[in-house]
Design a protein around this motif. Structure first.
Motif, PDB file in Angstrom:
ATOM      1  N   PHE A   4      10.339   5.548  -0.996  1.00  0.00           N
ATOM      2  CA  PHE A   4      10.815   5.131  -0.898  1.00  0.00           C
ATOM      3  C   PHE A   4      10.532   4.647   0.760  1.00  0.00           C
ATOM      4  N   ILE A   5      10.761   6.295   1.062  1.00  0.00           N
ATOM      5  CA  ILE A   5       9.873   6.529   2.636  1.00  0.00           C
ATOM      6  C   ILE A   5       8.527   6.494   2.715  1.00  0.00           C
ATOM      7  N   CYS A   6       7.208   6.434   1.489  1.00  0.00           N
ATOM      8  CA  CYS A   6       6.409   6.429   1.171  1.00  0.00           C
ATOM      9  C   CYS A   6       5.865   4.564   1.237  1.00  0.00           C
ATOM     10  N   ASP A   7       6.892   4.006   0.848  1.00  0.00           N
ATOM     11  CA  ASP A   7       6.029   2.155   0.500  1.00  0.00           C
ATOM     12  C   ASP A   7       6.859   1.084   1.815  1.00  0.00           C
ATOM     13  N   ASP A   8       8.069   1.935   2.755  1.00  0.00           N
ATOM     14  CA  ASP A   8       8.548   1.897   3.833  1.00  0.00           C
ATOM     15  C   ASP A   8       7.492   1.524   4.401  1.00  0.00           C
ATOM     16  N   PHE A   9       7.026   3.215   4.618  1.00  0.00           N
ATOM     17  CA  PHE A   9       5.706   3.138   6.107  1.00  0.00           C
ATOM     18  C   PHE A   9       4.129   2.094   5.117  1.00  0.00           C
ATOM     19  N   ILE A 109      -4.143  -0.587  -2.732  1.00  0.00           N
ATOM     20  CA  ILE A 109      -3.412   0.576  -3.395  1.00  0.00           C
ATOM     21  C   ILE A 109      -2.621   0.790  -3.268  1.00  0.00           C
ATOM     22  N   ASN A 110      -1.169   1.703  -3.527  1.00  0.00           N
ATOM     23  CA  ASN A 110      -0.338   1.822  -3.650  1.00  0.00           C
ATOM     24  C   ASN A 110       0.007   3.161  -3.051  1.00  0.00           C
ATOM     25  N   LEU A 111      -0.227   3.734  -1.892  1.00  0.00           N
ATOM     26  CA  LEU A 111      -0.144   5.139  -1.723  1.00  0.00           C
ATOM     27  C   LEU A 111       0.805   6.049  -2.648  1.00  0.00           C
ATOM     28  N   HIS A 112       2.241   5.786  -2.962  1.00  0.00           N
ATOM     29  CA  HIS A 112       2.769   6.260  -3.179  1.00  0.00           C
ATOM     30  C   HIS A 112       2.305   7.167  -4.794  1.00  0.00           C
TER      31      HIS A 112
END
Length: 131
Positions: A4-9, A109-112
């Motif tokens: 969630f931190i990665c997605d929220d960022f 592109i999804n960073l996670h």
């Protein structure tokens, strides 16, 4: 489960990037931010002096096993970053991550997912990853 931190960022970055929305702007800002990271590290050596670079040829024993290489290789850094230099370098790395994330957003592109794939690759390949 996604981080969630990665997605929220990544979501926050997508909302904040307004002025440099073009892929060309993002690519050049990413390059500039990487240069600023490099410059901050160089200034820790040349202006502050909290760290020194003592570089020479890496000496690898002829009978060294690949698992022994890590202990044979040097970072060439002596000393430790002072709090001021560490803060500056962390800030510049944060800016760099911002523009990497912006690039991910622009290219859908999804960073996670990128981090997860890289994590799986290094765990699968282990020490053979960077050869």
């Amino acid at each position: 489960m996604k981080d969630f931190i990665c997605d929220d960022f990544q979501q926050s970055v997508s909302q904040l990037l307004i002025r440099h929305k073009s892929i060309l702007d993002i690519m050049t800002k990413l390059e500039e931010s990487q240069s600023r990271v490099n410059r901050a590290v160089a200034k820790a050596v040349t202006s502050c002096g909290c760290i020194q670079v003592s570089a020479q040829k890496q000496h690898i024993p002829h009978d060294a096993d690949i698992k022994d290489l890590k202990s044979c290789m040097s970072t060439h850094i002596e000393g430790e970053l002072c709090e001021s230099c560490k803060d500056i370098i962390e800030k510049e790395i944060g800016n760099n991550i911002f523009y990497i994330t912006s690039l991910c957003n622009t290219l859908d592109i999804n960073l996670h997912d990128v981090l997860e794939k890289e994590y799986e690759k290094i765990n699968t390949l282990g020490i053979y990853n960077m050869f």
